[in-house]
Design an enzyme around this catalytic site. Structure first.
Site, PDB file in Angstrom:
ATOM      1  N   HIS A  18      61.478  24.002   2.488  1.00 35.59           N
ATOM      2  CA  HIS A  18      61.936  24.887   1.102  1.00 35.59           C
ATOM      3  C   HIS A  18      62.908  24.133   0.257  1.00 35.59           C
ATOM      4  O   HIS A  18      62.643  23.942  -0.786  1.00 35.59           O
ATOM      5  CB  HIS A  18      62.175  26.285   1.444  1.00 35.59           C
ATOM      6  CG  HIS A  18      61.446  27.160   2.201  1.00 35.59           C
ATOM      7  ND1 HIS A  18      61.590  27.926   3.186  1.00 35.59           N
ATOM      8  CD2 HIS A  18      60.226  27.627   1.710  1.00 35.59           C
ATOM      9  CE1 HIS A  18      60.509  28.752   3.717  1.00 35.59           C
ATOM     10  NE2 HIS A  18      59.650  28.358   2.713  1.00 35.59           N
ATOM     11  N   LYS A  42      54.757  41.359   5.050  1.00 30.41           N
ATOM     12  CA  LYS A  42      54.930  40.937   6.635  1.00 30.41           C
ATOM     13  C   LYS A  42      56.257  41.765   6.901  1.00 30.41           C
ATOM     14  O   LYS A  42      56.848  42.777   6.420  1.00 30.41           O
ATOM     15  CB  LYS A  42      55.329  39.605   6.587  1.00 30.41           C
ATOM     16  CG  LYS A  42      54.288  38.667   6.133  1.00 30.41           C
ATOM     17  CD  LYS A  42      54.922  37.383   5.860  1.00 30.41           C
ATOM     18  CE  LYS A  42      53.931  36.487   5.128  1.00 30.41           C
ATOM     19  NZ  LYS A  42      54.424  35.033   4.677  1.00 30.41           N
ATOM     20  N   ARG A  91      51.215  21.804   2.423  1.00 25.86           N
ATOM     21  CA  ARG A  91      51.618  20.949   3.520  1.00 25.86           C
ATOM     22  C   ARG A  91      50.477  20.172   3.934  1.00 25.86           C
ATOM     23  O   ARG A  91      50.397  19.088   4.528  1.00 25.86           O
ATOM     24  CB  ARG A  91      52.555  21.497   4.550  1.00 25.86           C
ATOM     25  CG  ARG A  91      53.641  22.209   4.116  1.00 25.86           C
ATOM     26  CD  ARG A  91      54.465  23.370   5.182  1.00 25.86           C
ATOM     27  NE  ARG A  91      53.115  24.526   5.075  1.00 25.86           N
ATOM     28  CZ  ARG A  91      53.384  25.562   5.565  1.00 25.86           C
ATOM     29  NH1 ARG A  91      54.578  25.820   6.520  1.00 25.86           N
ATOM     30  NH2 ARG A  91      52.586  26.601   5.514  1.00 25.86           N
ATOM     31  N   SER A 129      58.262  28.779   8.437  1.00 25.61           N
ATOM     32  CA  SER A 129      59.202  29.688   8.743  1.00 25.61           C
ATOM     33  C   SER A 129      58.817  30.333  10.165  1.00 25.61           C
ATOM     34  O   SER A 129      59.847  30.663  10.803  1.00 25.61           O
ATOM     35  CB  SER A 129      59.599  30.740   7.540  1.00 25.61           C
ATOM     36  OG  SER A 129      59.975  30.176   6.550  1.00 25.61           O
TER      37      SER A 129
HETATM   38  O1  PNS Z   1      56.342  32.198   1.398  1.00 27.02           O
HETATM   39  P1  PNS Z   1      54.843  32.966   1.205  1.00 27.02           P
HETATM   40  O2  PNS Z   1      55.098  34.278   2.367  1.00 27.02           O
HETATM   41  O3  PNS Z   1      53.745  32.434   1.500  1.00 27.02           O
HETATM   42  O4  PNS Z   1      54.931  33.771  -0.267  1.00 27.02           O
HETATM   43  C1  PNS Z   1      53.813  34.358  -0.625  1.00 27.02           C
HETATM   44  C2  PNS Z   1      54.389  35.184  -2.045  1.00 27.02           C
HETATM   45  C3  PNS Z   1      55.509  36.046  -1.922  1.00 27.02           C
HETATM   46  C4  PNS Z   1      54.579  34.145  -3.114  1.00 27.02           C
HETATM   47  C5  PNS Z   1      53.113  35.878  -2.293  1.00 27.02           C
HETATM   48  O5  PNS Z   1      52.594  36.855  -1.457  1.00 27.02           O
HETATM   49  C6  PNS Z   1      53.349  36.824  -3.809  1.00 27.02           C
HETATM   50  O6  PNS Z   1      53.198  36.060  -4.942  1.00 27.02           O
HETATM   51  N1  PNS Z   1      53.497  38.042  -3.652  1.00 27.02           N
HETATM   52  C7  PNS Z   1      53.965  38.954  -4.654  1.00 27.02           C
HETATM   53  C8  PNS Z   1      52.743  39.872  -4.791  1.00 27.02           C
HETATM   54  C9  PNS Z   1      51.705  39.305  -5.495  1.00 27.02           C
HETATM   55  O7  PNS Z   1      52.006  38.989  -6.573  1.00 27.02           O
HETATM   56  N2  PNS Z   1      50.618  39.284  -5.096  1.00 27.02           N
HETATM   57  C10 PNS Z   1      49.343  38.720  -5.481  1.00 27.02           C
HETATM   58  C11 PNS Z   1      49.253  37.220  -5.400  1.00 27.02           C
HETATM   59  S1  PNS Z   1      47.762  36.524  -6.252  1.00 27.02           S
END
Ligand code: PNS
Length: 160
Positions: A18, A42, A91, A129
């Site tokens: 990150h 999660k 990645r 993570s």
């Molecule tokens: O680090 P991660 O867990 O891969 O991040 C995922 C994250 C938090 C970026 C994604 O789940 C997100 O944007 N969540 C907010 C809710 C949302 O907008 N959901 C629809 C995505 S199209």
């Protein structure tokens, strides 16, 4: 004009991968808003406050980085903040399916929002993570994966 990008995620916890992406983003835009999702769907190891505190600690007062939390949709958060760029890391090919789906859905929700994919440094591509949490839980060495404040927080979290 100041250019800004949002780098969203769970950051549970923030890894060197990150950090690498934030650094790379700072070569592209003036300011990076690191946005920690409240509802990432999660069961997090670290509380929201802990994740923000660790991000602040590793950012070490970098004035071009703002660490915030956001609740609800990323697209809505970006709209409210008036930001048109979202940074996500890629990645491996395995990341692509989920990431492209999310980028397209975010575009559907907010057409002006562009997702920019960045590739981390080669030696950090294996990092995640979830792997870091597992290694720390099993008392492995995570010093090559996270910054010292995060290593310390993991040690405490697992009672060491
Ligand atoms: O680090 P991660 O867990 O891969 O991040 C995922 C994250 C938090 C970026 C994604 O789940 C997100 O944007 N969540 C907010 C809710 C949302 O907008 N959901 C629809 C995505 S199209």
């Amino acid at each position: 004009m100041t250019t800004r990008a949002i780098y969203p995620g769970s950051f549970d916890p923030v890894t060197l991968g990150h950090e690498d992406l934030i650094e790379r983003s700072l070569h592209l835009v003036d300011q990076v808003i690191v946005a920690v999702a409240v509802n990432a769907g999660k069961d997090p190891l670290f509380t929201l406050e802990e994740r923000v505190r660790l991000l602040d600690a590793v950012m070490n007062g970098e004035p071009r980085v703002e660490v915030v939390t956001f609740d609800g949709l990323l697209a809505d958060f970006a709209k409210v903040r008036g930001v048109h760029v979202v940074i996500r890391g890629l990645r491996a090919v395995s990341d692509f399916e989920y990431e492209s789906q999310m980028a397209l859905m975010n575009r559907q929700l907010y057409p002006e929002l562009e997702t920019v994919f960045l590739v981390p440094a080669l030696h950090l591509t294996y990092l995640s993570s979830s792997l870091v949490r597992e290694i720390a839980r099993l008392d492995g060495d995570v010093s090559g994966c996270v910054s010292p404040p995060v290593e310390e927080a993991l040690r405490k979290k697992y009672g060491r």
